[in-house]
Design a protein around this motif. Structure first.
Motif, PDB file in Angstrom:
ATOM      1  N   ASP A 153       0.824  -1.201   0.000  1.00 18.28           N
ATOM      2  CA  ASP A 153       0.000   0.000   0.000  1.00 18.28           C
ATOM      3  C   ASP A 153       0.860   1.255   0.000  1.00 18.28           C
ATOM      4  OD1 ASP A 153      -2.879   0.961   0.312  1.00 18.28           O
ATOM      5  OD2 ASP A 153      -1.904   2.043   1.947  1.00 18.28           O
ATOM      6  N   TYR A 154       1.996   1.200   0.698  1.00 16.33           N
ATOM      7  CA  TYR A 154       2.886   2.372   0.782  1.00 16.33           C
ATOM      8  C   TYR A 154       3.685   2.563  -0.502  1.00 16.33           C
ATOM      9  CZ  TYR A 154       6.390   5.630   2.567  1.00 16.33           C
ATOM     10  OH  TYR A 154       7.211   6.717   2.733  1.00 16.33           O
ATOM     11  N   PHE A 155       4.280   1.469  -1.016  1.00 12.77           N
ATOM     12  CA  PHE A 155       5.170   1.578  -2.165  1.00 12.77           C
ATOM     13  C   PHE A 155       4.474   1.341  -3.501  1.00 12.77           C
ATOM     14  CE2 PHE A 155       8.174   0.501   1.281  1.00 12.77           C
ATOM     15  CZ  PHE A 155       9.074   1.536   1.126  1.00 12.77           C
ATOM     16  N   ALA A 156       3.242   0.838  -3.505  1.00 12.52           N
ATOM     17  CA  ALA A 156       2.475   0.583  -4.735  1.00 12.52           C
ATOM     18  C   ALA A 156       3.177  -0.400  -5.653  1.00 12.52           C
ATOM     19  CB  ALA A 156       2.193   1.897  -5.471  1.00 12.52           C
ATOM     20  N   PHE A 157       3.758  -1.460  -5.081  1.00 13.96           N
ATOM     21  CA  PHE A 157       4.423  -2.464  -5.908  1.00 13.96           C
ATOM     22  C   PHE A 157       3.442  -3.100  -6.889  1.00 13.96           C
ATOM     23  CE2 PHE A 157       7.141  -2.969  -1.939  1.00 13.96           C
ATOM     24  CZ  PHE A 157       8.173  -2.209  -2.434  1.00 13.96           C
ATOM     25  N   THR A 159      -3.087  -0.795 -16.120  1.00 12.84           N
ATOM     26  CA  THR A 159      -2.690  -1.274 -14.800  1.00 12.84           C
ATOM     27  C   THR A 159      -1.211  -1.599 -14.802  1.00 12.84           C
ATOM     28  OG1 THR A 159      -3.184  -3.586 -15.334  1.00 12.84           O
ATOM     29  CG2 THR A 159      -4.963  -2.266 -14.384  1.00 12.84           C
ATOM     30  N   GLY A 160      -0.630  -1.620 -13.633  1.00 15.37           N
ATOM     31  CA  GLY A 160       0.792  -1.942 -13.510  1.00 15.37           C
ATOM     32  C   GLY A 160       1.315  -1.431 -12.192  1.00 15.37           C
ATOM     33  N   GLY A 161       2.245  -2.123 -11.614  1.00 17.92           N
ATOM     34  CA  GLY A 161       2.766  -1.741 -10.313  1.00 17.92           C
ATOM     35  C   GLY A 161       3.973  -0.835 -10.400  1.00 17.92           C
ATOM     36  N   HIS A 162       4.395  -0.391  -9.241  1.00 14.70           N
ATOM     37  CA  HIS A 162       5.559   0.496  -9.123  1.00 14.70           C
ATOM     38  C   HIS A 162       6.729  -0.359  -8.640  1.00 14.70           C
ATOM     39  CE1 HIS A 162       7.014   4.650  -8.941  1.00 14.70           C
ATOM     40  NE2 HIS A 162       7.723   4.300  -7.880  1.00 14.70           N
ATOM     41  N   ARG A 163       7.290  -1.174  -9.552  1.00 14.32           N
ATOM     42  CA  ARG A 163       8.298  -2.140  -9.134  1.00 14.32           C
ATOM     43  C   ARG A 163       9.259  -2.451 -10.273  1.00 14.32           C
ATOM     44  NH1 ARG A 163       3.608  -4.917 -10.360  1.00 14.32           N
ATOM     45  NH2 ARG A 163       3.920  -6.835 -11.572  1.00 14.32           N
ATOM     46  N   SER A 164      10.358  -3.116  -9.897  1.00 13.29           N
ATOM     47  CA  SER A 164      11.484  -3.278 -10.807  1.00 13.29           C
ATOM     48  C   SER A 164      11.182  -4.152 -12.013  1.00 13.29           C
ATOM     49  CB  SER A 164      12.695  -3.836 -10.047  1.00 13.29           C
ATOM     50  OG  SER A 164      12.377  -5.085  -9.451  1.00 13.29           O
ATOM     51  N   ASP A 165      10.385  -5.226 -11.862  1.00 13.59           N
ATOM     52  CA  ASP A 165      10.168  -6.091 -13.010  1.00 13.59           C
ATOM     53  C   ASP A 165       9.340  -5.397 -14.085  1.00 13.59           C
ATOM     54  OD1 ASP A 165       7.952  -6.375 -11.162  1.00 13.59           O
ATOM     55  OD2 ASP A 165       7.229  -8.018 -12.418  1.00 13.59           O
ATOM     56  N   VAL A 166       8.494  -4.439 -13.699  1.00 12.94           N
ATOM     57  CA  VAL A 166       7.755  -3.643 -14.681  1.00 12.94           C
ATOM     58  C   VAL A 166       8.722  -2.796 -15.491  1.00 12.94           C
ATOM     59  CG1 VAL A 166       6.088  -1.776 -14.962  1.00 12.94           C
ATOM     60  CG2 VAL A 166       5.631  -3.612 -13.335  1.00 12.94           C
ATOM     61  N   ASP A 205      -0.822   3.804 -11.104  1.00 16.74           N
ATOM     62  CA  ASP A 205       0.396   3.967 -10.319  1.00 16.74           C
ATOM     63  C   ASP A 205       0.300   5.296  -9.575  1.00 16.74           C
ATOM     64  OD1 ASP A 205       2.916   4.477  -9.276  1.00 16.74           O
ATOM     65  OD2 ASP A 205       4.005   3.810 -11.047  1.00 16.74           O
ATOM     66  N   PRO A 206       0.007   5.290  -8.270  1.00 17.12           N
ATOM     67  CA  PRO A 206      -0.202   6.547  -7.550  1.00 17.12           C
ATOM     68  C   PRO A 206       1.044   7.395  -7.421  1.00 17.12           C
ATOM     69  CG  PRO A 206      -0.134   4.713  -5.999  1.00 17.12           C
ATOM     70  CD  PRO A 206      -0.128   4.114  -7.377  1.00 17.12           C
ATOM     71  N   GLY A 260       8.085   5.062 -14.604  1.00 18.80           N
ATOM     72  CA  GLY A 260       7.473   5.175 -13.285  1.00 18.80           C
ATOM     73  C   GLY A 260       7.920   6.405 -12.529  1.00 18.80           C
ATOM     74  N   GLY A 261       8.306   7.438 -13.239  1.00 22.13           N
ATOM     75  CA  GLY A 261       8.776   8.671 -12.603  1.00 22.13           C
ATOM     76  C   GLY A 261       7.661   9.673 -12.400  1.00 22.13           C
ATOM     77  N   TYR A 262       8.027  10.865 -12.019  1.00 18.39           N
ATOM     78  CA  TYR A 262       7.051  11.926 -11.798  1.00 18.39           C
ATOM     79  C   TYR A 262       7.649  13.234 -12.278  1.00 18.39           C
ATOM     80  CZ  TYR A 262       9.836  11.414  -7.506  1.00 18.39           C
ATOM     81  OH  TYR A 262      10.858  11.230  -6.609  1.00 18.39           O
TER      82      TYR A 262
END
Length: 383
Positions: free
Chosen positions: A62-66, A349-356, A322-323, A275-277
């Motif tokens: 929930d915190y990191f949005a993996f 859809t998609g997570g905030h993680r390295s494999d993405v 991805d929040p 996945g940046g901002y």
């Protein structure tokens, strides 16, 4: 129930707490030593521990949005939409191709220190910049860099920027950039680059967001945009044209890549943002400049894209749930216009993680070879 959000997070914590209390209350009844009670106690302890671990994983996600949802966790792949907005990049002319090589430094031998375990292909270099800002970088050399037959060959430079918390070695482990680069180069879709992996923790452990701090603090933005390029060009056979320099990053490193490309186009002609901002919100731990200040406004990349876009190229990858990335990415894509060129890869859809991000990297590198003249493979003009 959604994988992210308060209901599952607090619900899992509550269930784990209730299970713990139940086990404590009933423990005395299970004190008799026999096969059944021993088995029940073992299952109870394992169950409580499993519930606690599940609650911790849910809270971390929930915190990191993996993972953005149950489908994402199950490995479902959403179709991503590719679009280009802004300027169309012109085809490279022969004069431009020759200009890429003009003034390129050609040191007799690499100046870094080899890192054990990489067959001499990875080196460590210490770079000192303004106000004593000093950091280390890992340099991934092209295959055959030391081959005498390649002594006159010069290379474009790809600066890869890690997230926070993180380190340069993430680019050699979870997001191993070497095979991704090798694959695209072997397919003749990009010129082989020197890959530079800076350690952004200056000093160690600090999340500077690649920004210059107040007087007396590390000047990380200037270090990345000026001191680091000078050190690399003095130590390796690096091309010096901005069309042969690109920044690539994920999460915080994606912000850094966008910042360096848009605010320092004289050095970085292209950027890859995964996945940046595009807006920096000062946290409680590090505030390089006051919110609303002139410096803050200058680093609002959404406003820069709308009001004074530089003539650079960006590849932007994100997902709509991805929040960490999507809110400012959406605003940036709406604001972007010529002379800047933006190619976006947006999934539902998609997570905030390295494999993405590792999965997005080959497509981003192919884009770089097609878009930035200095990264175009030999005999293949950039478009």
């Amino acid at each position: 129930m959604s994988l992210t959000g308060s209901p599952l997070q607090y619900g899992s914590i509550a269930i784990a707490a209730v299970a713990f209390v139940v086990v404590i209350v009933l423990w005395g009844r299970l004190a008799k030593v026999n096969v059944v009670t021993v088995a029940v106690r073992a299952v109870a302890l394992l169950g409580v521990n499993a519930l606690v671990v599940f609650a911790m994983l849910v809270s971390a996600n929930d915190y990191f949005a993996f993972y953005s949802g149950w489908d994402d966790l199950a490995g479902a792949n959403a179709d991503a939409v590719v679009a280009t907005k802004g300027a169309a990049r012109a085809t490279e002319t022969k004069a431009q191709e020759n200009a890429l090589l003009a003034g390129t430094t050609k040191p007799a031998a690499p100046q870094g220190t080899p890192v054990d375990g990489y067959d001499g292909r990875v080196q460590r270099l210490t770079v000192t910049g303004p106000s004593g800002t000093t950091g280390t970088v890992l340099v991934v050399l092209p295959r055959g860099y030391d081959d005498p037959s390649q002594a006159s060959t010069t290379y474009p430079v790809l600066v890869a920027l890690h997230g926070s918390p993180g380190s340069p070695k993430q680019w050699l482990t979870a997001l191993d950039v070497r095979p991704a680069v090798d694959l695209v180069v072997k397919a003749n879709q990009m010129a082989e680059p020197i890959v530079v992996l800076p350690d952004l923790g200056i000093p160690a452990g600090r999340d500077t967001e690649c920004l210059d701090g107040p007087q007396g603090q590390p000047q990380v933005e200037t270090w990345l945009s000026d001191a680091l390029p000078k050190a690399v060009e003095a130590s390796y056979r690096a091309r010096t044209s901005p069309q042969a320099w690109a920044a690539m990053g994920f999460s915080m490193g994606g912000w850094c890549a966008a910042e360096l490309t848009m605010l320092h186009p004289q050095q970085y002609g292209a950027g890859i943002v995964m996945g940046g901002y595009f807006r920096y919100e000062p946290g409680s731990g590090y505030v390089p400049f006051p919110k609303g200040s002139q410096e803050a406004q200058a680093h609002d990349l959404v406003a820069v894209a709308a009001k004074k876009p530089p003539a650079v190229s960006l590849f932007v990858a994100s997902s709509q749930d991805d929040p960490e990335s999507w809110p400012t990415t959406k605003a940036f894509l709406a604001a972007a216009k010529a002379p800047m060129s933006v190619t976006s890869l947006i999934a539902k859809t998609g997570g905030h993680r390295s494999d993405v991000w590792a999965g997005q990297m080959p497509q981003a590198l192919v884009w770089l070879g097609k878009t930035a003249p200095g990264f175009a493979p030999a005999g293949t003009p950039a478009q």
